[in-house]
Design a protein around this motif. Structure first.
Motif, PDB file in Angstrom:
ATOM      1  N   ARG A  23      -9.063   9.207  -1.115  1.00 29.34           N
ATOM      2  CA  ARG A  23      -7.701   9.134  -0.574  1.00 29.34           C
ATOM      3  C   ARG A  23      -7.726   8.780   0.922  1.00 29.34           C
ATOM      4  NH1 ARG A  23      -3.472  10.512  -3.359  1.00 29.34           N
ATOM      5  NH2 ARG A  23      -2.371  11.428  -1.588  1.00 29.34           N
ATOM      6  N   TYR A  24      -8.712   9.284   1.636  1.00 38.05           N
ATOM      7  CA  TYR A  24      -8.860   8.936   3.051  1.00 38.05           C
ATOM      8  C   TYR A  24      -9.122   7.439   3.183  1.00 38.05           C
ATOM      9  CZ  TYR A  24     -10.799   8.526   7.715  1.00 38.05           C
ATOM     10  OH  TYR A  24     -11.040   8.131   9.004  1.00 38.05           O
ATOM     11  N   PHE A  25     -10.014   6.916   2.341  1.00 33.92           N
ATOM     12  CA  PHE A  25     -10.321   5.492   2.367  1.00 33.92           C
ATOM     13  C   PHE A  25      -9.065   4.660   2.096  1.00 33.92           C
ATOM     14  CE2 PHE A  25     -11.628   1.548   0.229  1.00 33.92           C
ATOM     15  CZ  PHE A  25     -12.386   0.981   1.236  1.00 33.92           C
ATOM     16  N   LEU A  26      -8.260   5.085   1.118  1.00 33.42           N
ATOM     17  CA  LEU A  26      -7.007   4.376   0.835  1.00 33.42           C
ATOM     18  C   LEU A  26      -6.086   4.384   2.060  1.00 33.42           C
ATOM     19  CD1 LEU A  26      -6.105   5.422  -2.809  1.00 33.42           C
ATOM     20  CD2 LEU A  26      -6.625   3.130  -1.979  1.00 33.42           C
ATOM     21  N   GLY A  27      -6.045   5.506   2.760  1.00 31.83           N
ATOM     22  CA  GLY A  27      -5.224   5.590   3.971  1.00 31.83           C
ATOM     23  C   GLY A  27      -5.709   4.648   5.057  1.00 31.83           C
ATOM     24  N   VAL A  28      -7.030   4.562   5.236  1.00 31.43           N
ATOM     25  CA  VAL A  28      -7.612   3.670   6.246  1.00 31.43           C
ATOM     26  C   VAL A  28      -7.333   2.217   5.881  1.00 31.43           C
ATOM     27  CG1 VAL A  28      -9.805   2.876   7.246  1.00 31.43           C
ATOM     28  CG2 VAL A  28      -9.378   5.316   6.963  1.00 31.43           C
ATOM     29  N   VAL A  29      -7.472   1.863   4.613  1.00 30.71           N
ATOM     30  CA  VAL A  29      -7.204   0.499   4.164  1.00 30.71           C
ATOM     31  C   VAL A  29      -5.732   0.155   4.386  1.00 30.71           C
ATOM     32  CG1 VAL A  29      -7.083  -0.997   2.118  1.00 30.71           C
ATOM     33  CG2 VAL A  29      -9.113   0.387   2.527  1.00 30.71           C
ATOM     34  N   ALA A  30      -4.850   1.111   4.093  1.00 31.00           N
ATOM     35  CA  ALA A  30      -3.413   0.867   4.239  1.00 31.00           C
ATOM     36  C   ALA A  30      -3.015   0.648   5.698  1.00 31.00           C
ATOM     37  CB  ALA A  30      -2.624   2.038   3.651  1.00 31.00           C
ATOM     38  N   GLN A  31      -3.715   1.293   6.626  1.00 27.69           N
ATOM     39  CA  GLN A  31      -3.396   1.138   8.046  1.00 27.69           C
ATOM     40  C   GLN A  31      -3.726  -0.263   8.544  1.00 27.69           C
ATOM     41  OE1 GLN A  31      -5.576   4.213  10.020  1.00 27.69           O
ATOM     42  NE2 GLN A  31      -4.163   5.835   9.376  1.00 27.69           N
ATOM     43  N   GLY A  32      -4.795  -0.844   8.007  1.00 29.71           N
ATOM     44  CA  GLY A  32      -5.194  -2.192   8.406  1.00 29.71           C
ATOM     45  C   GLY A  32      -5.840  -2.207   9.785  1.00 29.71           C
ATOM     46  N   GLY A  33      -6.604  -3.246  10.053  1.00 31.06           N
ATOM     47  CA  GLY A  33      -7.224  -3.433  11.359  1.00 31.06           C
ATOM     48  C   GLY A  33      -8.409  -2.515  11.633  1.00 31.06           C
ATOM     49  N   ASN A  34      -8.917  -1.831  10.636  1.00 28.92           N
ATOM     50  CA  ASN A  34     -10.038  -0.927  10.835  1.00 28.92           C
ATOM     51  C   ASN A  34     -11.333  -1.718  10.799  1.00 28.92           C
ATOM     52  OD1 ASN A  34     -12.263   0.939   9.804  1.00 28.92           O
ATOM     53  ND2 ASN A  34     -10.637   2.399  10.322  1.00 28.92           N
ATOM     54  N   MET A  36     -14.396  -0.660  10.244  1.00 27.75           N
ATOM     55  CA  MET A  36     -15.244  -0.283   9.116  1.00 27.75           C
ATOM     56  C   MET A  36     -14.826  -1.062   7.862  1.00 27.75           C
ATOM     57  SD  MET A  36     -15.580   3.349   7.104  1.00 27.75           S
ATOM     58  CE  MET A  36     -13.887   3.254   6.552  1.00 27.75           C
ATOM     59  N   VAL A  37     -13.531  -1.144   7.614  1.00 28.89           N
ATOM     60  CA  VAL A  37     -13.025  -1.851   6.446  1.00 28.89           C
ATOM     61  C   VAL A  37     -13.346  -3.346   6.564  1.00 28.89           C
ATOM     62  CG1 VAL A  37     -10.955  -2.468   5.143  1.00 28.89           C
ATOM     63  CG2 VAL A  37     -11.242  -0.138   5.999  1.00 28.89           C
ATOM     64  N   ALA A  38     -13.230  -3.879   7.763  1.00 35.75           N
ATOM     65  CA  ALA A  38     -13.556  -5.298   7.976  1.00 35.75           C
ATOM     66  C   ALA A  38     -15.029  -5.563   7.685  1.00 35.75           C
ATOM     67  CB  ALA A  38     -13.216  -5.700   9.408  1.00 35.75           C
ATOM     68  N   ALA A  39     -15.907  -4.658   8.118  1.00 36.53           N
ATOM     69  CA  ALA A  39     -17.347  -4.819   7.865  1.00 36.53           C
ATOM     70  C   ALA A  39     -17.638  -4.689   6.372  1.00 36.53           C
ATOM     71  CB  ALA A  39     -18.138  -3.788   8.656  1.00 36.53           C
ATOM     72  N   LEU A  40     -16.986  -3.754   5.703  1.00 34.84           N
ATOM     73  CA  LEU A  40     -17.161  -3.608   4.258  1.00 34.84           C
ATOM     74  C   LEU A  40     -16.689  -4.851   3.521  1.00 34.84           C
ATOM     75  CD1 LEU A  40     -16.073   0.073   3.519  1.00 34.84           C
ATOM     76  CD2 LEU A  40     -18.292  -0.946   3.043  1.00 34.84           C
ATOM     77  N   GLY A  41     -15.621  -5.481   4.046  1.00 35.46           N
ATOM     78  CA  GLY A  41     -15.068  -6.682   3.432  1.00 35.46           C
ATOM     79  C   GLY A  41     -16.054  -7.831   3.377  1.00 35.46           C
ATOM     80  N   ARG A  42     -17.023  -7.825   4.275  1.00 37.56           N
ATOM     81  CA  ARG A  42     -18.044  -8.879   4.259  1.00 37.56           C
ATOM     82  C   ARG A  42     -19.090  -8.621   3.169  1.00 37.56           C
ATOM     83  NH1 ARG A  42     -16.952  -8.414   9.860  1.00 37.56           N
ATOM     84  NH2 ARG A  42     -18.636  -6.922  10.237  1.00 37.56           N
ATOM     85  N   ALA A  47     -10.370  -5.073  -1.518  1.00 33.44           N
ATOM     86  CA  ALA A  47      -9.075  -5.071  -2.210  1.00 33.44           C
ATOM     87  C   ALA A  47      -9.225  -4.577  -3.651  1.00 33.44           C
ATOM     88  CB  ALA A  47      -8.455  -6.463  -2.179  1.00 33.44           C
ATOM     89  N   ALA A  48     -10.296  -4.988  -4.317  1.00 37.92           N
ATOM     90  CA  ALA A  48     -10.527  -4.547  -5.703  1.00 37.92           C
ATOM     91  C   ALA A  48     -10.815  -3.047  -5.752  1.00 37.92           C
ATOM     92  CB  ALA A  48     -11.680  -5.329  -6.323  1.00 37.92           C
ATOM     93  N   HIS A  49     -11.632  -2.572  -4.789  1.00 41.29           N
ATOM     94  CA  HIS A  49     -11.918  -1.136  -4.737  1.00 41.29           C
ATOM     95  C   HIS A  49     -10.653  -0.343  -4.447  1.00 41.29           C
ATOM     96  CE1 HIS A  49     -16.230  -1.199  -5.255  1.00 41.29           C
ATOM     97  NE2 HIS A  49     -16.350  -2.158  -4.341  1.00 41.29           N
ATOM     98  N   ALA A  50      -9.846  -0.833  -3.508  1.00 42.25           N
ATOM     99  CA  ALA A  50      -8.596  -0.149  -3.169  1.00 42.25           C
ATOM    100  C   ALA A  50      -7.645  -0.125  -4.365  1.00 42.25           C
ATOM    101  CB  ALA A  50      -7.937  -0.825  -1.964  1.00 42.25           C
TER     102      ALA A  50
END
Length: 175
Positions: A23-34, A36-42, A47-50
């Motif tokens: 749930r924390y990860f979903l919150g971070v993804v929803a905020q955008g501009g993180n 960590m999420v950008a690095a994971l995106g590479r 989006a599929a995990h979320a």
């Protein structure tokens, strides 16, 4: 991101911890501009995990209290086991089997209290509980009132026999 991880740093990942982290990860993804999420995106499809996590937990409304409450409810739901309480004592044998969803953290003393409320003819001090086990001829006595049901291996679909110690005393041969 890793739904099959059961241990991390030599510790068990509990349902509550997993739910809170997801749930924390979903919150971070929803905020955008993180970052960590950008690095994971590479490295993976964030989006599929979320989307997978949203299907499990719904949209994150936000707030630590809300996430903690959801994690607690989810942990409790996953810690409940379906147990059949079968009355076998002479005074209660004609009563129907009681199917209950119980937490595996319930103590034997608490289960005995529940059995007294369900099968009123046998008082607390005479209730004897036994976990039915097909590999043993008589089952496993739940005789330590301080132990939790999980200690005895009570799992989903288990049968606990509720007996009366007075009947057991009558059945023992006199020496």
């Amino acid at each position: 991101l890793m739904p099959t991880v059961l241990r991390l740093n030599a510790s068990e990942v509990t349902t509550k911890e997993r739910t809170a982290a997801e749930r924390y990860f979903l919150g971070v993804v929803a905020q955008g501009g993180n970052k960590m999420v950008a690095a994971l995106g590479r490295a993976c499809d964030v989006a599929a995990h979320a989307a997978r996590l949203r299907s499990l937990h719904g949209d994150v409304v936000g707030g630590d209290a809300t996430e903690e409450a959801q994690a607690s409810r989810s942990a409790l739901t996953h810690s409940l086991v379906q147990v059949a309480l079968r009355p076998v004592g002479g005074a209660i044998v004609d009563q129907p089997v009681a199917a209950k969803r119980l937490p595996h953290t319930m103590t034997v003393a608490e289960l005995k209290k529940l059995c007294v409320s369900l099968f009123k003819q046998v008082p607390y001090d005479r209730v004897h509980l036994q976990l039915a086990d097909s590999s043993l001829p008589f089952g496993i006595p739940l005789d330590d009132e301080g132990r939790e049901l999980g200690f005895y291996g009570v799992a989903d679909g288990a049968e606990v026999r509720v007996d009366d110690t007075r009947d057991m005393a009558k059945a023992e041969p006199k020496r």
